[in-house]
Scaffold this active site. Structure first.
Site, short mmCIF file in Angstrom:
data_model
loop_
_atom_site.label_atom_id
_atom_site.label_comp_id
_atom_site.label_asym_id
_atom_site.label_seq_id
_atom_site.Cartn_x
_atom_site.Cartn_y
_atom_site.Cartn_z
N ARG A 56 0.85 -1.20 0.00
CA ARG A 56 0.00 0.00 0.00
C ARG A 56 0.89 1.25 0.00
NH1 ARG A 56 1.51 1.93 4.25
NH2 ARG A 56 0.32 3.80 3.84
N GLY A 57 0.23 2.42 -0.14
CA GLY A 57 0.96 3.68 -0.19
C GLY A 57 1.28 3.99 -1.64
N GLN A 200 -3.53 2.81 9.51
CA GLN A 200 -2.15 2.94 8.98
C GLN A 200 -1.27 3.75 9.92
OE1 GLN A 200 -4.92 3.33 7.16
NE2 GLN A 200 -4.67 2.56 5.09
N ASP A 241 -2.06 10.86 -2.61
CA ASP A 241 -2.33 9.78 -3.58
C ASP A 241 -2.55 10.32 -4.99
OD1 ASP A 241 -3.21 8.58 -0.82
OD2 ASP A 241 -2.74 6.94 -2.19
N LYS A 252 -5.38 9.93 2.30
CA LYS A 252 -6.18 9.05 3.17
C LYS A 252 -7.35 9.79 3.81
CE LYS A 252 -5.83 5.60 3.66
NZ LYS A 252 -6.69 4.67 2.86
#
Ligand code: MRU
Length: 339
Positions: A56-57, A200, A241, A252
């Site tokens: 992820r990320g 997270q 993102d 997020k």
């Protein structure tokens, strides 16, 4: 507290195993309890790892996208299927533009090779992913240097989600700024938002910072306002993102709320992201597709009659962002694209 940046984890890596390429990655769903490195030479397993948030990320997703296509070429390459497979990988998660960017870089490399054998194509893509990994670390270190210059000695920083080494190939974007500033002795403390519903911040940011010796305090998402009101936060730094041409930034879920709070308290709000996160096709943030995830992330055991809303990201308008930090420097969000 002594700083041990050599303990920073590398989140994923395309590596050689005999004649084959394999993708090694930390299964981040297991953190902080278990630091397990999985290995696969199957592109479908790589895509599943992306969908389930094992990988992820945004910057890590870019590398994972190019790596997954490399594994497919090595495994089953049939040029008739290339476009379909590339699309399947690129759309595994819709918001982070880096994933599609990574796949497109791999496709461009393939087009540059005229009629390659399967071995040649796989080897060229392997080299490309190695270069992307190196670029990622270089970009993160450059962002770190640019961002650290914005912080004062003794800075107390709040961050949301995980934009650390665990979200990139290595070093991190928002946390890259923290690491560079910590090396200069500037960081007094980082407050890590827990980041509901997936956690997270609690499971990755707090773990990563503690592992390298940066003083960190974990807070629930609803505690940020009161910390700010007490004067305990000097700056907010988050990752991204997708950034639209006007500087509106998707990150997020919960980031927008933190930006509103930062403005209400006169606290600078910084976004650190590589230029690969900028989507020049989008005029503004309203055009960013927001990934909707399963209800179970919010409510493990369904309650009859209760619907769940679970957008994984929100959009922070450019007017709430003090500066965007990229590998090329520090920009006012509205002038990002002009540069
Ligand atoms: O759903 P995730 O964990 O992939 O979301 C990650 C984030 O929102 C990060 O803040 C963002 O990708 C920047 S990572 C350097």
């Amino acid at each position: 507290m002594e700083l041990h940046l050599e303990r920073l984890p590398k989140s994923l890596e395309l590596a050689r195993k005999g004649d084959n390429a394999v993708l090694r990655y930390i299964d981040e769903r297991l953190l902080p309890g278990e630091l397990r490195i999985d290995e696969t030479d199957d592109w479908k397993v790589a895509v599943e790892a992306v969908k389930t948030l094992a990988i992820r990320g945004a910057p890590a997703l870019g590398i994972a996208g190019a790596a997954a296509l490399t594994l497919w070429v090595q495994q089953a390459c049939n040029s008739d299927d290339l476009a379909r497979i590339a699309e399947e990988i690129a759309s595994a998660r819709p918001t982070a533009v880096n994933l599609r960017w990574g796949v497109e870089r791999a496709l461009t490399r393939l087009k540059e090779l005229s009629c390659p054998s399967m071995e040649m194509a796989a080897s060229a893509l392997f080299d490309l992913v190695q270069a992307m990994q190196d670029e990622d670390e270089r970009a993160n270190r450059a962002m770190g240097a640019h961002g650290a210059a914005l912080l004062e000695q003794g800075a107390k920083v709040l961050t949301h989600c995980n934009a650390g080494s665990l979200a990139t190939y290595y070093y991190g974007t928002a946390l890259g700024v923290v690491y560079a500033a910590a090396e200069q002795g500037k960081i007094a403390r980082v407050y890590a938002d827990e980041t509901r519903p997936v956690g997270q911040g609690a499971r990755m940011t707090a773990w990563e910072l503690a592992r390298v010796g940066v003083p960190v305090t974990l807070i629930c998402d609803n505690m940020a306002a009161s910390l700010m009101a007490q004067g305990k936060v000097d700056a907010v730094i988050v990752g991204a993102d997708r950034i639209a041409r006007n500087g509106d930034t998707a990150n997020k879920i919960g980031t927008y709320g933190v930006a509103v709070l930062a403005q209400a308290h006169g606290i600078p709000f910084y976004v650190a992201a590589p230029t690969s996160t900028i989507d020049s096709n989008l005029e503004n943030g309203s055009q960013i597709i927001i990934e909707q995830r399963s209800a179970q992330e919010v409510l493990r055991d369904p309650i009859e009659g209760v619907d769940v809303y679970n957008p994984a990201f929100d959009v922070t308008p450019a007017r709430l962002i003090t500066r965007i930090i990229t590998e090329n420097g520090v920009y006012e969000p509205q002038s990002l694209f002009a540069s």
